[in-house]
Write a protein that holds these residues in place. Structure first.
Motif, PDB file in Angstrom:
ATOM      1  N   MET A 112     -17.890  10.590  60.259  1.00 21.32           N
ATOM      2  CA  MET A 112     -18.089  12.061  60.293  1.00 21.32           C
ATOM      3  C   MET A 112     -16.934  12.953  60.150  1.00 21.32           C
ATOM      4  N   ALA A 113     -17.062  14.145  59.613  1.00 19.56           N
ATOM      5  CA  ALA A 113     -16.000  14.991  59.707  1.00 19.56           C
ATOM      6  C   ALA A 113     -14.980  14.639  58.680  1.00 19.56           C
ATOM      7  N   ARG A 114     -15.699  14.022  57.612  1.00 19.84           N
ATOM      8  CA  ARG A 114     -14.673  13.556  56.462  1.00 19.84           C
ATOM      9  C   ARG A 114     -13.242  12.719  57.065  1.00 19.84           C
ATOM     10  N   ALA A 115     -13.786  11.837  57.848  1.00 25.03           N
ATOM     11  CA  ALA A 115     -12.642  11.142  58.655  1.00 25.03           C
ATOM     12  C   ALA A 115     -12.515   9.839  57.685  1.00 25.03           C
ATOM     13  N   LEU A 116     -13.634   9.419  56.647  1.00 29.70           N
ATOM     14  CA  LEU A 116     -13.134   7.993  56.104  1.00 29.70           C
ATOM     15  C   LEU A 116     -13.773   8.113  54.576  1.00 29.70           C
ATOM     16  N   ASP A 117     -13.312   7.774  53.667  1.00 29.04           N
ATOM     17  CA  ASP A 117     -13.943   7.825  52.257  1.00 29.04           C
ATOM     18  C   ASP A 117     -13.552   6.237  51.801  1.00 29.04           C
ATOM     19  N   GLU A 118     -14.442   5.805  50.964  1.00 32.46           N
ATOM     20  CA  GLU A 118     -14.326   4.315  50.576  1.00 32.46           C
ATOM     21  C   GLU A 118     -14.393   4.475  48.865  1.00 32.46           C
ATOM     22  N   ALA A 119     -13.272   4.129  48.278  1.00 36.91           N
ATOM     23  CA  ALA A 119     -13.343   3.960  46.891  1.00 36.91           C
ATOM     24  C   ALA A 119     -13.083   2.560  46.447  1.00 36.91           C
ATOM     25  N   GLU A 120     -13.716   2.508  45.253  1.00 31.37           N
ATOM     26  CA  GLU A 120     -13.701   1.124  44.523  1.00 31.37           C
ATOM     27  C   GLU A 120     -13.237   1.118  43.002  1.00 31.37           C
ATOM     28  N   PHE A 121     -11.950   0.527  42.791  1.00 31.15           N
ATOM     29  CA  PHE A 121     -11.380   0.897  41.700  1.00 31.15           C
ATOM     30  C   PHE A 121     -11.542  -0.480  40.864  1.00 31.15           C
ATOM     31  N   THR A 122     -11.775  -0.343  39.513  1.00 33.58           N
ATOM     32  CA  THR A 122     -11.945  -1.528  38.572  1.00 33.58           C
ATOM     33  C   THR A 122     -10.500  -1.746  37.570  1.00 33.58           C
ATOM     34  N   CYS A 123      -9.964  -2.525  37.877  1.00 36.42           N
ATOM     35  CA  CYS A 123      -8.647  -2.412  37.140  1.00 36.42           C
ATOM     36  C   CYS A 123      -8.859  -3.570  36.193  1.00 36.42           C
ATOM     37  N   ARG A 124      -8.116  -3.645  35.019  1.00 38.14           N
ATOM     38  CA  ARG A 124      -8.062  -4.666  34.144  1.00 38.14           C
ATOM     39  C   ARG A 124      -6.580  -5.198  33.943  1.00 38.14           C
ATOM     40  N   VAL A 125      -6.606  -6.454  33.570  1.00 36.50           N
ATOM     41  CA  VAL A 125      -5.499  -7.227  33.030  1.00 36.50           C
ATOM     42  C   VAL A 125      -5.642  -7.792  31.681  1.00 36.50           C
ATOM     43  N   LEU A 126      -4.769  -7.420  30.835  1.00 36.62           N
ATOM     44  CA  LEU A 126      -4.887  -8.032  29.375  1.00 36.62           C
ATOM     45  C   LEU A 126      -3.780  -8.632  29.015  1.00 36.62           C
ATOM     46  N   VAL A 127      -3.819  -9.781  28.537  1.00 34.98           N
ATOM     47  CA  VAL A 127      -2.758 -10.822  27.955  1.00 34.98           C
ATOM     48  C   VAL A 127      -2.973 -11.015  26.467  1.00 34.98           C
ATOM     49  N   GLY A 128      -2.055 -11.035  25.481  1.00 34.06           N
ATOM     50  CA  GLY A 128      -1.955 -11.584  24.254  1.00 34.06           C
ATOM     51  C   GLY A 128      -2.606 -12.782  23.996  1.00 34.06           C
ATOM     52  N   ARG A 129      -3.188 -12.819  22.858  1.00 38.65           N
ATOM     53  CA  ARG A 129      -3.898 -14.103  22.280  1.00 38.65           C
ATOM     54  C   ARG A 129      -3.149 -14.797  21.172  1.00 38.65           C
ATOM     55  N   ALA A 130      -1.889 -14.963  20.904  1.00 40.83           N
ATOM     56  CA  ALA A 130      -1.414 -15.369  19.990  1.00 40.83           C
ATOM     57  C   ALA A 130      -1.666 -16.876  19.851  1.00 40.83           C
ATOM     58  N   ASP A 131      -1.517 -17.358  21.116  1.00 42.24           N
ATOM     59  CA  ASP A 131      -2.129 -18.846  21.383  1.00 42.24           C
ATOM     60  C   ASP A 131      -3.028 -18.768  22.506  1.00 42.24           C
ATOM     61  N   ASP A 132      -4.230 -19.084  21.788  1.00 39.67           N
ATOM     62  CA  ASP A 132      -5.583 -19.108  22.806  1.00 39.67           C
ATOM     63  C   ASP A 132      -5.211 -19.379  24.404  1.00 39.67           C
ATOM     64  N   ARG A 133      -4.811 -20.826  24.170  1.00 38.37           N
ATOM     65  CA  ARG A 133      -4.838 -21.593  25.524  1.00 38.37           C
ATOM     66  C   ARG A 133      -3.615 -20.981  26.155  1.00 38.37           C
ATOM     67  N   ALA A 134      -2.426 -20.521  25.583  1.00 41.18           N
ATOM     68  CA  ALA A 134      -1.338 -19.988  26.497  1.00 41.18           C
ATOM     69  C   ALA A 134      -1.679 -18.772  27.110  1.00 41.18           C
TER      70      ALA A 134
END
Length: 150
Positions: A54-76
């Motif tokens: 109540m009274a704007r005491a609490l909000d809840e946010a959910e963030f979608t974050c991404r991590v991207l890695v190069g694929r010069a070598d698929d396994r690595a």
């Protein structure tokens, strides 16, 4: 909560990972970048549930974050991504981000939120960003904090 400040603080926390030997340093941003310097972590979309207390005491946010890695070598590339997605260890994004929770009784993200938690990983797959293919995954982060400014 000020979303832009929370996004930047999540990126700052992610920057604390220690990448496996021989791997480039993780670049991080609190927003979706135009171009990616891999490996790269960024905070993407978010949703907010207002008025969880109540009274704007609490909000809840959910963030979608991404991590991207190069694929010069698929396994690595997948091995690097796996290290970043581990639940613990020096390269763990979960451990680095949750370290920003602060000590017991302290606010999270340097005072921007009450608490946060990395709740899950999803979407482990190939991603295309600006015409380049990366192997990556999404991290979902739940953040709770005051709804109204202090």
């Amino acid at each position: 909560m000020r979303m832009s400040a929370v996004r930047a603080a999540i990126a700052d926390a992610a920057r604390q990972v220690v990448m496996p030997a021989g791997t480039a340093k993780l670049t991080c941003s609190g927003y979706v970048p135009d171009a990616v310097t891999h490996p790269h972590f960024f905070v993407g979309e978010y949703s907010v549930e207002f008025d969880k207390a109540m009274a704007r005491a609490l909000d809840e946010a959910e963030f979608t974050c991404r991590v991207l890695v190069g694929r010069a070598d698929d396994r690595a590339g997948q091995e690097i991504l796996d290290a970043l997605l581990d639940g613990s260890g020096p390269a763990s994004l979960k451990a680095a981000i949750e370290a920003a929770r602060g000590a017991p009784g302290e606010y999270a993200l340097g005072g921007l939120a009450d608490d946060l938690r990395v709740t899950r990983i999803q979407g482990y797959r190939w991603y295309e960003h600006q015409g380049t293919q990366y192997v990556g995954a999404e991290l979902i982060i739940r953040v709770i904090g005051k709804g109204a400014p202090s």
